[in-house]
Design an enzyme around this catalytic site. Structure first.
Site, PDB file in Angstrom:
ATOM      1  N   HIS A   1       0.888  -1.259   0.080  1.00 38.49           N
ATOM      2  CA  HIS A   1       0.059   0.008   0.154  1.00 38.49           C
ATOM      3  C   HIS A   1       0.838   1.262   0.044  1.00 38.49           C
ATOM      4  CE1 HIS A   1      -4.059  -1.557   0.162  1.00 38.49           C
ATOM      5  NE2 HIS A   1      -3.514  -2.416   1.081  1.00 38.49           N
TER       6      HIS A   1
ATOM      7  N   HIS B   1       0.284  -8.260  -1.327  1.00 35.36           N
ATOM      8  CA  HIS B   1      -0.468  -8.511  -2.645  1.00 35.36           C
ATOM      9  C   HIS B   1       0.488  -7.633  -3.605  1.00 35.36           C
ATOM     10  CE1 HIS B   1      -2.399  -4.846  -1.118  1.00 35.36           C
ATOM     11  NE2 HIS B   1      -3.313  -5.951  -0.510  1.00 35.36           N
TER      12      HIS B   1
ATOM     13  N   ASN C   1      -0.877  -5.288  -6.409  1.00 36.28           N
ATOM     14  CA  ASN C   1      -2.171  -4.239  -5.891  1.00 36.28           C
ATOM     15  C   ASN C   1      -1.826  -3.293  -4.844  1.00 36.28           C
ATOM     16  OD1 ASN C   1      -3.529  -7.479  -6.606  1.00 36.28           O
ATOM     17  ND2 ASN C   1      -4.409  -5.695  -7.537  1.00 36.28           N
ATOM     18  N   GLY C   2      -2.378  -2.046  -4.636  1.00 38.54           N
ATOM     19  CA  GLY C   2      -2.097  -1.262  -3.796  1.00 38.54           C
ATOM     20  C   GLY C   2      -0.905  -0.826  -3.793  1.00 38.54           C
TER      21      GLY C   2
ATOM     22  N   ASP D   1      -6.642 -12.798   0.347  1.00 31.49           N
ATOM     23  CA  ASP D   1      -7.003 -11.441   0.847  1.00 31.49           C
ATOM     24  C   ASP D   1      -8.516 -11.519   0.941  1.00 31.49           C
ATOM     25  OD1 ASP D   1      -6.630  -8.710   1.195  1.00 31.49           O
ATOM     26  OD2 ASP D   1      -6.841  -7.942  -0.779  1.00 31.49           O
TER      27      ASP D   1
ATOM     28  N   LEU E   1     -11.073  -2.567  -5.724  1.00 32.34           N
ATOM     29  CA  LEU E   1     -11.339  -3.714  -5.375  1.00 32.34           C
ATOM     30  C   LEU E   1     -11.147  -3.873  -3.545  1.00 32.34           C
ATOM     31  CD1 LEU E   1      -9.092  -5.867  -7.796  1.00 32.34           C
ATOM     32  CD2 LEU E   1     -11.472  -5.945  -7.390  1.00 32.34           C
ATOM     33  N   ALA E   2     -12.144  -4.433  -3.116  1.00 30.49           N
ATOM     34  CA  ALA E   2     -12.013  -4.419  -1.439  1.00 30.49           C
ATOM     35  C   ALA E   2     -11.867  -5.937  -1.033  1.00 30.49           C
ATOM     36  CB  ALA E   2     -13.361  -4.035  -1.206  1.00 30.49           C
ATOM     37  N   GLY E   3     -10.785  -6.627  -1.252  1.00 33.25           N
ATOM     38  CA  GLY E   3     -10.623  -7.876  -0.879  1.00 33.25           C
ATOM     39  C   GLY E   3     -10.937  -8.937  -2.054  1.00 33.25           C
TER      40      GLY E   3
END
Length: 395
Positions: free
Chosen positions: A200, A228, A231-232, A289, A323-325
């Site tokens: 992140h 991940h 992602n992020g 995730d 995306l939220a998991g």
């Protein structure tokens, strides 16, 4: 306590053993090898292989998961809710679970960590992963930006204390960490026995390399992970490579282990295969995730302070397209890797089992080997789940 025998093609860490046998009793694997070489002392053990079994694998291990079965680890106020989420993944073959929190107010994180610590103490989960709150606002994804902050030794110590010795990892943005106070806070994390998981982040090569080097110095023989991959975080660009090139270099050098969500949504499966070939399977690990919607119907859910909508199995923030998991199980990731990512079955299973155990130094699980826990999965030829044994008990 009865002795059991399963006979099938065994998926070992380095090969497929056709017509192999696993003998286990209680929580322990007693013997593994070719069925033709079964020792005389086990010749009278009844073959209890579940009908339809083609492969036997170790139980799957998920080191980054936010929930399932309608329950969310970041929202669990009672151990029963943690048990519901973990049970959803267990019935799909995940015998070891690391429960992940998300960014929230400090007092909320403390309370949630205490609940998860109780669940870890009773064996429902193996430990706790904090995803935040020391993350980049620019790359917060499904994390609530209202609660993002810089790390301090005091805040870190409070979280570690609340986790009761069960904190295993924490996602941290390098740019939030590489200050004197941030490095001191990182030391509190590592001295508590947890590892940083870089992610992140909107940081560039310089600060990312600096953080990786600091992690290497603080962890000694342990390794940090990368939350991940892709992602992020700032995307890879040939004139602005950002953090991803640093993570790939560090993974190839054996300095970090990169998480990949191989669910066919977060990453193209072909890319997953390419990354594994580039950095080597010993430097990758599969994670889900997953959030509360894993195993559930489409609809409205929550992930910490954030509202989430799930459509066609894809979870996104209710107010945006972020995306939220995920909604998968580790076995789903293994299946996608094999069928769509050109990854060999032995390697895919390794990334969903042994590698998660190795990341945290668990020498008692993750492999079909004498002396390991009898956490086993029976699969069909198409990699559908037939049966699960956890600690020798059929689920």
């Amino acid at each position: 306590m009865s002795t059991k025998l399963w006979r099938a093609t065994l998926v070992l860490t380095d090969q497929l053993l056709e017509d192999g046998a696993v003998v286990f009793e209680g929580e322990n694997i007693l013997w593994v090898g070719p069925a033709a070489d079964l020792p005389a002392e086990y010749s009278d053990v009844e073959d209890q292989t579940p009908a339809g079994t083609t492969y036997v694998t170790p139980g799957f291990i998920d080191v980054h998961c936010h929930g399932g079965g309608g329950c969310s680890f970041p929202d669990a106020t009672e151990v029963a809710q943690v048990e519901t989420a973990a049970a959803e993944h267990l019935k799909h073959g995940t015998t070891t679970m690391v429960a992940s929190l998300v960014t929230a107010a400090q007092d909320v994180l403390v309370e949630r960590a205490r609940t998860l610590a109780q669940a870890a103490q009773n064996g429902t989960i193996r430990g706790i992963h904090f995803e935040g709150p020391f993350l980049s606002e620019a790359r917060c994804g499904a994390q609530d930006p209202r609660f993002l902050t810089d790390p301090t030794p005091a805040a870190m110590a409070e979280l570690m204390e609340a986790a009761g010795g069960y904190a295993l990892s924490m996602t941290i943005a390098p740019e939030r960490t590489m200050s004197p106070v941030g490095v001191e806070a990182l030391g509190v994390l590592t001295q508590a026995g947890a590892i940083p998981s870089w992610g992140h982040t909107d940081g560039g090569i310089e600060v990312t390399d600096e953080a990786i080097a600091e992690g290497v110095a603080q962890l000694s023989r342990r390794r940090a992970s990368v939350t991940h991959l892709f992602n992020g975080m700032r995307p890879l660009h040939h004139r602005d490579p950002g953090p991803i090139s640093s993570y790939l270099r560090a993974a190839a050098d054996g300095e970090v282990v990169v998480e990949m969500i191989c669910d066919g949504v977060h990453l193209d499966p072909e890319l997953v295969g390419n990354i594994m070939e580039t950095v080597g399977r010993d430097n990758c690990v599969f994670v889900t995730d997953a959030m509360a919607a894993a195993g559930m119907a489409d609809g409205e859910y929550v992930l910490g302070p954030q509202k989430v909508r799930v459509e066609h199995g894809v979870a996104r923030l209710a107010h945006s397209d972020s995306l939220a998991g995920g909604t998968s199980h580790i076995l789903d990731c293994v299946r996608v890797a094999v069928t769509r990512g050109r990854i060999d079955l032995v390697d895919a299973v390794f990334l969903g089992t042994a590698q998660g155990a190795r990341l945290f130094g668990w020498n008692d699980r993750g492999e079909l080997e004498v002396g390991r826990r009898s956490d086993l999965c029976a699969l069909t030829e198409d990699l559908a789940l037939v049966a699960v044994a956890r600690g020798g008990e059929l689920i």
